[in-house]
Scaffold this motif. Sequence first.
Motif, short mmCIF file in Angstrom:
data_model
loop_
_atom_site.label_atom_id
_atom_site.label_comp_id
_atom_site.label_asym_id
_atom_site.label_seq_id
_atom_site.Cartn_x
_atom_site.Cartn_y
_atom_site.Cartn_z
N VAL A 66 23.38 55.48 28.31
CA VAL A 66 24.72 56.04 28.16
C VAL A 66 25.44 55.40 26.97
CG1 VAL A 66 26.99 56.24 29.23
CG2 VAL A 66 24.92 56.67 30.58
N VAL A 67 25.34 54.07 26.87
CA VAL A 67 26.06 53.35 25.83
C VAL A 67 25.51 53.67 24.44
CG1 VAL A 67 26.61 51.06 24.89
CG2 VAL A 67 26.78 51.49 27.36
N PHE A 68 24.18 53.56 24.29
CA PHE A 68 23.60 53.66 22.95
C PHE A 68 23.26 55.10 22.54
CE2 PHE A 68 22.84 49.25 24.07
CZ PHE A 68 23.18 48.61 22.89
N LYS A 69 22.87 55.92 23.49
CA LYS A 69 22.45 57.28 23.14
C LYS A 69 23.62 58.26 23.19
CE LYS A 69 19.36 60.44 22.15
NZ LYS A 69 18.65 60.45 20.86
N ILE A 70 24.45 58.16 24.22
CA ILE A 70 25.53 59.13 24.38
C ILE A 70 26.81 58.69 23.67
CG2 ILE A 70 27.01 60.29 26.07
CD1 ILE A 70 24.72 60.19 28.04
N VAL A 71 27.21 57.43 23.86
CA VAL A 71 28.45 56.95 23.25
C VAL A 71 28.25 56.62 21.78
CG1 VAL A 71 30.25 55.19 23.35
CG2 VAL A 71 29.26 56.09 25.47
N MET A 72 27.29 55.74 21.48
CA MET A 72 27.07 55.32 20.10
C MET A 72 26.17 56.29 19.33
SD MET A 72 26.67 51.20 20.64
CE MET A 72 26.69 50.91 18.86
N ARG A 73 25.52 57.20 20.06
CA ARG A 73 24.72 58.27 19.48
C ARG A 73 23.62 57.75 18.54
NH1 ARG A 73 29.28 62.96 18.12
NH2 ARG A 73 30.12 63.06 20.26
N ILE A 74 22.82 56.84 19.06
CA ILE A 74 21.70 56.35 18.30
C ILE A 74 20.70 57.49 18.08
CG2 ILE A 74 20.46 55.58 20.38
CD1 ILE A 74 19.37 53.25 18.74
N LYS A 75 20.21 57.61 16.87
CA LYS A 75 19.34 58.73 16.52
C LYS A 75 17.89 58.38 16.83
CE LYS A 75 22.42 60.48 12.92
NZ LYS A 75 22.57 60.82 11.48
N MET A 76 17.44 58.78 18.02
CA MET A 76 16.06 58.52 18.42
C MET A 76 15.66 59.50 19.51
SD MET A 76 14.33 55.15 20.15
CE MET A 76 14.51 54.19 18.66
N ASP A 77 14.51 60.11 19.34
CA ASP A 77 13.98 61.00 20.37
C ASP A 77 13.39 60.18 21.51
OD1 ASP A 77 14.66 63.21 18.82
OD2 ASP A 77 12.74 63.20 17.76
N ASN A 78 13.46 60.73 22.71
CA ASN A 78 12.86 60.08 23.89
C ASN A 78 13.37 58.64 24.07
OD1 ASN A 78 11.40 62.46 23.88
ND2 ASN A 78 9.52 61.52 23.14
N TYR A 79 14.68 58.46 23.89
CA TYR A 79 15.23 57.11 23.95
C TYR A 79 15.10 56.50 25.35
CZ TYR A 79 18.41 53.18 23.26
OH TYR A 79 18.96 51.92 23.18
N ALA A 80 15.19 57.32 26.39
CA ALA A 80 15.04 56.81 27.75
C ALA A 80 13.65 56.22 27.96
CB ALA A 80 15.29 57.93 28.76
N LEU A 81 12.63 56.91 27.48
CA LEU A 81 11.27 56.40 27.58
C LEU A 81 11.12 55.13 26.75
CD1 LEU A 81 8.32 56.68 28.44
CD2 LEU A 81 7.97 58.22 26.51
N PHE A 82 11.73 55.11 25.57
CA PHE A 82 11.72 53.93 24.71
C PHE A 82 12.27 52.71 25.45
CE2 PHE A 82 13.95 51.15 21.75
CZ PHE A 82 13.00 50.91 20.77
N PRO A 203 13.75 43.33 20.33
CA PRO A 203 13.86 44.80 20.18
C PRO A 203 13.52 45.57 21.44
CG PRO A 203 11.86 43.99 19.13
CD PRO A 203 12.64 42.77 19.56
N VAL A 204 14.35 45.34 22.47
CA VAL A 204 14.23 46.11 23.71
C VAL A 204 15.12 47.34 23.65
CG1 VAL A 204 14.54 46.07 26.21
CG2 VAL A 204 13.66 44.05 25.04
N LEU A 205 16.34 47.16 23.14
CA LEU A 205 17.31 48.25 23.08
C LEU A 205 17.27 49.01 21.76
CD1 LEU A 205 20.41 46.38 24.56
CD2 LEU A 205 18.69 47.71 25.78
N PHE A 206 16.66 48.43 20.76
CA PHE A 206 16.66 49.05 19.44
C PHE A 206 15.25 49.03 18.85
CE2 PHE A 206 17.66 44.56 19.10
CZ PHE A 206 16.78 44.12 18.13
#
Length: 274
Positions: A66-82, A203-206
Motif C-alpha cells: 500500500v505504501v510503496f505501490k499505491i501511495v508512492m507509486r513505485i514503478k514495478m510489475d508484480n510488486y506484491a510477489l517481489f 533490498p527487501v522493499l526496493f
Amino acid sequence: MELRAVFLKGFYIAMRLAKRASSYQYYLDLIRVLVEKELKIRYKGTVLGYAWSILHPLVFALVYFVVFKIVMRIKMDNYALFLICGLFPWQWFSNSLAASNFFFLGNSSLIKKVRFPRELLVFSGVLNDLIHFVAAIPVIIVFMLYYRVYPSFSWFYQIPLLIGVQLAFTYGLSLTLATWNLFFRDLERISSLVLMLWFFLTPVLFPVEMVPEQYHWALYLNPLAATTICWRSVFLDGVLPIDFFSVSVAYAILTYFLGQTVFKRLVWRFAEIV
C-alpha cells in the motif's frame, strides 16, 4: 600374526565408527527434542498456531504494498510477489536473530542441570525458524502462479544451497549474540535497533536497480543484501547469481567461525552467569 593384526585393526576401526554413529544419533535426537520444545512453546495457547508465521510477513507485505505501490507509486510489475520473495527469507533471519538473546537465558535450568552441547540450543532455535520458512515456500508458489511466474527445476539444487548458506550465517551470528548477551544484557536492545536499520538497508522493499550505481559496492558489504538478491533471483528467474552467492558463502563461513570462536572461549562461564 599378520591376520591377527589386520583383524584387530579392523575391529578397532569398526568400534570407532559405531561409536561415532551413536554420537551422531544422539545429537540428532537431542536436536529433534529441542526443536519440538521450541515449537510447543511458540504456539502454546494460540488458536491459529503455525499460521501466524505466514500471516506476519503477509501483513507486512500488504502494508508495504500500500505504501510503496499505491501511495508512492513505485514503478514495478508484480510488486506484491517481489515483496513476498524478499520478506519470507528475511523473516527467518530476523526471527532467529531476535530470539538469539534468549536461547541461553531462556534455558538456564537446562544449562545448570543437564550436560549436553550448549550450542545446540542456538542451532535448534535457528532450525525451528528454517522449518517455518520451508513450510512457507508453497505460499510463495501460490503468488507466483497468480502472477504467471512458474517454478524452475533448478530449484532442486539452488534452494538447498541457499538454505545451507543462510543457515550457516544465521547460526553463526545467533551463536555470537546469544553468547555475548549473557555478559552484556544491553545487547538485546542494541540488536533490535540494528536489525531494524539492517532491514531498510537490505533490498527487501526496493529492487537493486533503484540503488545509484556509485553505491552498488555497498551491496557487497551487506551479507543479507547478497542473500536476498539470490533468493529473489532463484524464485523469480530460476537463476543463482554467482557473484552474490559467492559473497553470501564468504560471509557465512566467516560468521560461522566467529560464532564458534566466541562460544568456545566463553562457554566455561555459562553455568555461573545464567
